[in-house]
Design an enzyme around this catalytic site. Sequence first.
Site, PDB file in Angstrom:
ATOM      1  CG  ASP A  44      -1.872   1.223   1.347  1.00  0.00           C
ATOM      2  OD1 ASP A  44      -2.888   1.007   0.706  1.00  0.00           O
ATOM      3  OD2 ASP A  44      -1.274   2.263   1.931  1.00  0.00           O
ATOM      4  CE1 TYR A  49       0.268   7.778   2.908  1.00  0.00           C
ATOM      5  CE2 TYR A  49       0.848   5.390   2.167  1.00  0.00           C
ATOM      6  CZ  TYR A  49      -0.078   6.358   2.826  1.00  0.00           C
ATOM      7  OH  TYR A  49      -1.252   5.955   3.148  1.00  0.00           O
ATOM      8  CE  LYS A  74      -3.849   4.621   0.517  1.00  0.00           C
ATOM      9  NZ  LYS A  74      -2.525   4.505   0.995  1.00  0.00           N
ATOM     10  CG  HIS A 107      -4.722   9.579   0.358  1.00  0.00           C
ATOM     11  ND1 HIS A 107      -3.592   9.543   0.082  1.00  0.00           N
ATOM     12  CD2 HIS A 107      -4.957   9.018   1.596  1.00  0.00           C
ATOM     13  CE1 HIS A 107      -2.763   9.218   1.179  1.00  0.00           C
ATOM     14  NE2 HIS A 107      -3.852   8.862   2.039  1.00  0.00           N
TER      15      HIS A 107
END
Length: 276
Positions: A44, A49, A74, A107
Amino acid sequence: MQVPVMQANGAKIPLVGLGTWDLRGRTCARMVDAALRLGYRHIDTAEMYDNEREVGEGLRASGVARDAVFVTTKIWPSHFARRELEQAANASLARLRLEQVDLLLLHWPNPQIPLSETLDALCKVKRTGLARHIGVSNFNVALLDQAVKLAAEPLVCNQVEMHPLLDQSKVVAASRGHGMAVVAYSPIARGSAANNKVLARIGKAHGKSAAQLSLRFLVQQGIVVIPRTSRVERLSENLAIFDFELSPAEMREIADLAHPGGRIVDYAYSGSPQWD
Ligand SMILES: NC(=O)c1ccc[n+]([C@@H]2O[C@H](COP(=O)([O-])OP(=O)(O)OC[C@H]3O[C@@H](n4cnc5c(N)ncnc54)[C@H](OP(=O)(O)O)[C@@H]3O)[C@@H](O)[C@H]2O)c1
């Protein structure tokens, strides 16, 4: 060990995945590589990120076939306008160095852009083959109902915060009502479930840690979990949750740990450029 899968609206999602928020640089690539070598088949990530490049590197270093791994990324809400969403999906794929992700999620909800426009764009991205499946994250019951009505393609999951300290029964029931999987983020409550005395006591009876109990409590309900760790030795610990079963009384006792202040991620997208 083969990780069991959750089937939802045509997708087969491995019940355990590696969460990668906050894993950066070489640590991220190394953890993804190690996880896949240990038997993880689900990773994931998210454009937010700032590690999609390293996730892709870890994936290739592991030598595991691309079609054996379920990769989720996402789209950040600042990219929810029609054209920007497609650009963001392409940019994620370029960083991952993949032709397609297995799951592409919205997200966080973005109240500033019509949901219908965003879902049209997300469905188009699926139809053009950039994502095998699509879904949402952090959608409450009302938004989820709206999203399902508006989407021309099936939504396969709602990724939400879920662990024994937080009651998410309403959003779980709504997601399931739409045939969607629930993917639990922060499934060990960012580490605090690992220090919980009730989980530790019940775990002891099974020869398992409190963290494993937190994860088992979820997968035993058919909830997908994506625990994150930066330590290789914990990767196997977090995967070793399929060789024991909690009794109905143990499941009830763990469910009773939920309390109103149990939520960790208290955030609403407001259009600020800051990441959560
Ligand atoms: N969709 C969203 O909005 C959203 C939001 C948050 C998170 N997520 C996703 O969900 C993933 C997981 O959530 P999270 O990172 O918030 O929290 P988490 O997985 O519940 O907890 C991670 C923390 O637990 C520790 N830990 C891991 N395994 C352990 C074990 N066996 N025993 C004791 N401690 C352990 C880790 O420390 P060490 O590194 O020291 O092991 C880390 O500090 C994220 O990485 C991300 O992929 C999504």
